[in-house]
Every structure is written in structure tokens, then in C-alpha cells.
Design a protein around this motif. Sequence first.
Motif, PDB file in Angstrom:
ATOM      1  N   THR A 144       0.968  -0.980   0.032  1.00 36.44           N
ATOM      2  CA  THR A 144      -0.095   0.024   0.226  1.00 36.44           C
ATOM      3  C   THR A 144       0.843   1.193  -0.016  1.00 36.44           C
ATOM      4  O   THR A 144       2.086   0.945   0.323  1.00 36.44           O
ATOM      5  CB  THR A 144      -0.715   0.111   1.369  1.00 36.44           C
ATOM      6  OG1 THR A 144      -0.028   0.028   2.539  1.00 36.44           O
ATOM      7  CG2 THR A 144      -1.948  -1.176   1.375  1.00 36.44           C
ATOM      8  N   GLN A 149      -1.576  10.820  -4.106  1.00 41.50           N
ATOM      9  CA  GLN A 149      -2.884  10.254  -3.671  1.00 41.50           C
ATOM     10  C   GLN A 149      -3.844  11.401  -4.253  1.00 41.50           C
ATOM     11  O   GLN A 149      -4.998  11.155  -4.580  1.00 41.50           O
ATOM     12  CB  GLN A 149      -2.798  10.101  -2.248  1.00 41.50           C
ATOM     13  CG  GLN A 149      -2.299   8.670  -1.796  1.00 41.50           C
ATOM     14  CD  GLN A 149      -2.066   8.500  -0.540  1.00 41.50           C
ATOM     15  OE1 GLN A 149      -1.927   9.248   0.373  1.00 41.50           O
ATOM     16  NE2 GLN A 149      -2.309   7.010   0.029  1.00 41.50           N
ATOM     17  N   ALA A 173      -0.940   0.845  -5.889  1.00 41.18           N
ATOM     18  CA  ALA A 173      -1.029   1.636  -4.532  1.00 41.18           C
ATOM     19  C   ALA A 173      -1.661   2.927  -4.850  1.00 41.18           C
ATOM     20  O   ALA A 173      -2.801   3.252  -4.045  1.00 41.18           O
ATOM     21  CB  ALA A 173       0.422   1.924  -3.881  1.00 41.18           C
ATOM     22  N   ALA A 219      -5.752   2.755  -5.097  1.00 43.22           N
ATOM     23  CA  ALA A 219      -6.332   2.685  -3.718  1.00 43.22           C
ATOM     24  C   ALA A 219      -7.278   4.005  -3.644  1.00 43.22           C
ATOM     25  O   ALA A 219      -8.106   4.101  -2.615  1.00 43.22           O
ATOM     26  CB  ALA A 219      -5.656   2.322  -2.711  1.00 43.22           C
ATOM     27  N   GLN A 234      -8.699  -2.683  -5.214  1.00 43.97           N
ATOM     28  CA  GLN A 234      -9.454  -3.019  -4.120  1.00 43.97           C
ATOM     29  C   GLN A 234     -11.293  -2.713  -4.056  1.00 43.97           C
ATOM     30  O   GLN A 234     -11.752  -3.271  -3.341  1.00 43.97           O
ATOM     31  CB  GLN A 234      -9.186  -2.261  -2.735  1.00 43.97           C
ATOM     32  CG  GLN A 234      -7.650  -2.379  -2.150  1.00 43.97           C
ATOM     33  CD  GLN A 234      -7.088  -4.137  -2.193  1.00 43.97           C
ATOM     34  OE1 GLN A 234      -8.087  -4.630  -1.626  1.00 43.97           O
ATOM     35  NE2 GLN A 234      -6.194  -4.482  -3.017  1.00 43.97           N
TER      36      GLN A 234
END
Length: 460
Positions: free
Chosen positions: A209, A228, A253, A256, A276
Motif C-alpha cells: 500500500t 494520492q 497503490a 487505492a 480493492q
Amino acid sequence: MFKQFSKRDAVPQTNVVDLKTAEAPVLKPIEPSEEDKELIAFLELKSRLHEALLDRLNFSVIDKIVPEELRREVAALVTEVLSRDNTPLRSSEFQRLVNELMDEVLGLGPLEPLLADPSINDILVNGHKTVFIERSGVLERTNTRFRDEKHLLRIIDKIVTRIGRRVDESVPWVDARLEDGSRVNAIIRPCAIDGPSISIRKFAKMPLTMDRLVSAGALSDQAAALLQGLVKARLNVLISGGTGSGKTTMLNAMSASISERERIVTIEDAAELQLQQEHVVRLETRPPNPSGGGSVNQRDLVRNALRMRPDRIIVGEVRGAETFDMLQAMNTGHDGSMTTVHANSARDALGRIEQMVTMMGIDLPMSAVRAQIASGLHFVVQLSRLADGKRRVISVSEITGIEGDVITMQDIFIYRKIGVTEDGEVQGEFIPTGIRPRCWDVLKTAGVDLGQTDLSGRTH
Ligand SMILES: Nc1ncnc2c1ncn2[C@@H]1O[C@H](COP(=O)(O)OP(=O)(O)OP(=O)(O)O)[C@@H](O)[C@H]1O
Ligand SMILES: [Mg+2]
């Protein structure tokens, strides 16, 4: 043509042997070490037992046998053969033999222990006698080996037939996936000159992650927050790096941060991504059938994906013509797309994209291609596997536009190498360059909070 034998090549006089008088030289065979002898004896014994097992077992029901029952059968057979041959074995060796025979029958033989070891990332078989593994970015040779080439070919066959593919002299290579999701490439003779070769990228049972990448030292937490943020703000990101530098891991990663409410379509040559979210449609290419038809490539899939009402399109790695369609999509409102490319610097990554678009043979002036890249792509994240085997983000660069016919970029974060410790570990630091990204307001509007600083050290 044979090389002319010149005087300079002549054997020095002192070494010349008179063939009439000299005794035949005694060629000393290379004595195998005690360890090698033991290993060879063990492999021979295992091979004999394996054959006896093949005779005895009914393979049509093998899938239905409970492993415990099979283990009992195998142990009984080993005991029987050993007592007949009068070959006593230590109990640890007996167990090892039973385990390895079970692996032969149920799994991929000598590869099984390597597949089961979570610290191994890659397994690389170079012919039946040589198996390398990669752990923490470093290659090591193992003492795993196959009995002979036939044994290795049998394992390759087991891998590929399970997914309905085949490999033979006419098409001697194949891409496949193991049951657990590990990616496999196998190539055999005549193309693999020194014997069949297998390359396995193991499926990460616990994908890294963003937090774990930060704690492993792959990037700073500030850079992670920016990455992110880029995803949340639906900017288009290209992840670039060399072979095995961690591109797919980073894509995973970053993904996510995509909202659960979005519909994601992924496109890959060999499905590896582990998103996910619940709402994901995974598409995978298909190789041609034995008569050469029926193949589906990434370009076909990107075009199809555009008709699937995607909120995001993620292409595992762009390699060819699909790049053109991805760029078109990015320029026509399909924001938040992500992909990876094989290149050694952010600048090279843009060059590769340009090359892939022009390879298409479409008559587009170079300036138009560059303009599409500059307006379609927003960020390039460059990864690298450094000399010590560690995988790191070495730059995060923002594409700012085009000047003349050069796409302009600015680095927001870079990794600066400081030195190397005595045991070879690369020392360095992640530093914000102090440049405030142009997309700052876009990030803010998207509700991305990068804390109090704007990456230039200034506080608001
Ligand atoms: N930062 C990291 N720290 C430790 N291990 C990592 C890191 N990033 C990736 N890995 C591991 O390294 C291996 C290679 O990573 P990955 O598959 O993401 O690379 P890649 O660049 O996509 O490779 P390829 O070019 O073969 O597609 C994987 O086993 C992955 O789990
Ligand atoms: Mg990859």
C-alpha cells in the motif's frame, strides 16, 4: 572462413609436445563435491520414486483425492521402495522426499518451495540446472534444479495447459498466469538456446500500500500525499520505470485512492493489478489461436472500454498502438486515467509515448502529437531500482505545457543520492524542489488537503 594461423598465435615452444614420444595426457574428470554427490543421489532416488508413483497413481482421480490421503499413499510407496532397495534415510530426508513428490504430483515440482516463500519476488529458471530468485531487489542463485530438461518441460507444460495454452517449436514462448495470479513467461528451444527458461513475477499476497511504500523508504510521505491527491483530483498520471522497478506496484497503490463510487475498467496483457474497489471490470488481451487468428490486443480493449461507460480507464502498461487511443481518451474528458511505461527517466517516458503514437503510422504532425501528450498527461512518476536493489520514486514531475516543440515539465519532488554506505546501501533523501505545482488549485478544488505546506515549504 577459418582464421588464419599467424605467428603470434603460435603455441610457445616450451609447451609443444612431441606427439611421438609423449604419453597421452590424462584428463582428470572434475570431481563432484560431496554435497553435489548427495544432491545427485537424492535427485536420482526421487526420479525413480516419481516414476513408480506415476505407475501407481490413477491420474484421472487425482483432483478428487484429499491431499492427506495422497500423502499417506506417497509415504507408503517411499517406505516400500526404500526397504526393497535397502536405502535407509534420515527422517528429515524422508519427509523432504515425500514433500517433493507431493509437489511433483499436485504442483510445480521444485518450484513449489520458492512459490511458497513470501520473501521471494521473482523466480528465474535458466535451463534445468540453474534457478535464480530475487529477494529485496537482489538476485541470488539457489540450489534448486530440475532432474533434466524433460522434467522442466513437463512443468512448463503443466503451467500452460492449465490455462488452455501451449508452447512448442512453432511458437516457442508463452505468457501465462499461475493459479495464484503470478505472472509467467516461458520460452523454450530453439529460441532459448541453453534450454527452457521460465520467468515468474510472483503475485504479491499482500500488495504494497502507499503507507507501506513510505515506510519501506520508496518515497516520502509528502510525495505520497501528492500522488494520492493527483488520483483523487482525477489528473492523468504516467508511471515510468525500468524492468521490475515497481511500476505495477505503484499503480496498484495509487489506485487505492479512487473512490468506491467510480466504475473502473482495467486493461492488461496479463492481469496483475489488484484493485480493492468493488466496481472493477478487468479486461485481458488474448494471444492468437494456433491457426493465427482470434487475437485481442490492448488497443481493441481500450476502444471497447470507451464504450463501457468507464469513470476511469487503467492500462497496466502501454506498449504500442493503444497509447494513441489512451491519449485521445485523456484529451476528450476521460480524466483520471493511469498507466505505466517502460522508460528510464520522465523525459524518456514522454519520448516513448511519442514514439508509440507515431509508430501507428497515422499521418499526424509531430507537433500535434506533442500537443496531445502535453494536454492529455498531467504527471510523470519515475521509479528506479537503485544499485542496492531498493525500489524508489526518483522524481515526480508535472507536465506544464509546450514551448516551441518541446513539452515542458517541472520536478515537484526528486530523490537526491548522497552516497553509498560500506555495505552498498544507497543513501539519499527525497526533497521537494520548492516548486508549487500548477495543479495546486485543481487539487484544492477537488478537496485534496496537502496539509499546511504547499510543497515549497511556504505555509498558508
Ligand atoms: N518499493 C518497493 N519495495 C519493495 N519491493 C517492491 C517495491 N516496489 C515493488 N516491489 C516488488 O518488486 C517486484 C517488482 O515490482 P513490479 O511488478 O511492480 O515492477 P514492474 O516495474 O511493474 O515490473 P515489470 O517491468 O516486470 O512489469 C514485485 O515483486 C514487487 O512486490
Ligand atoms: Mg509491471
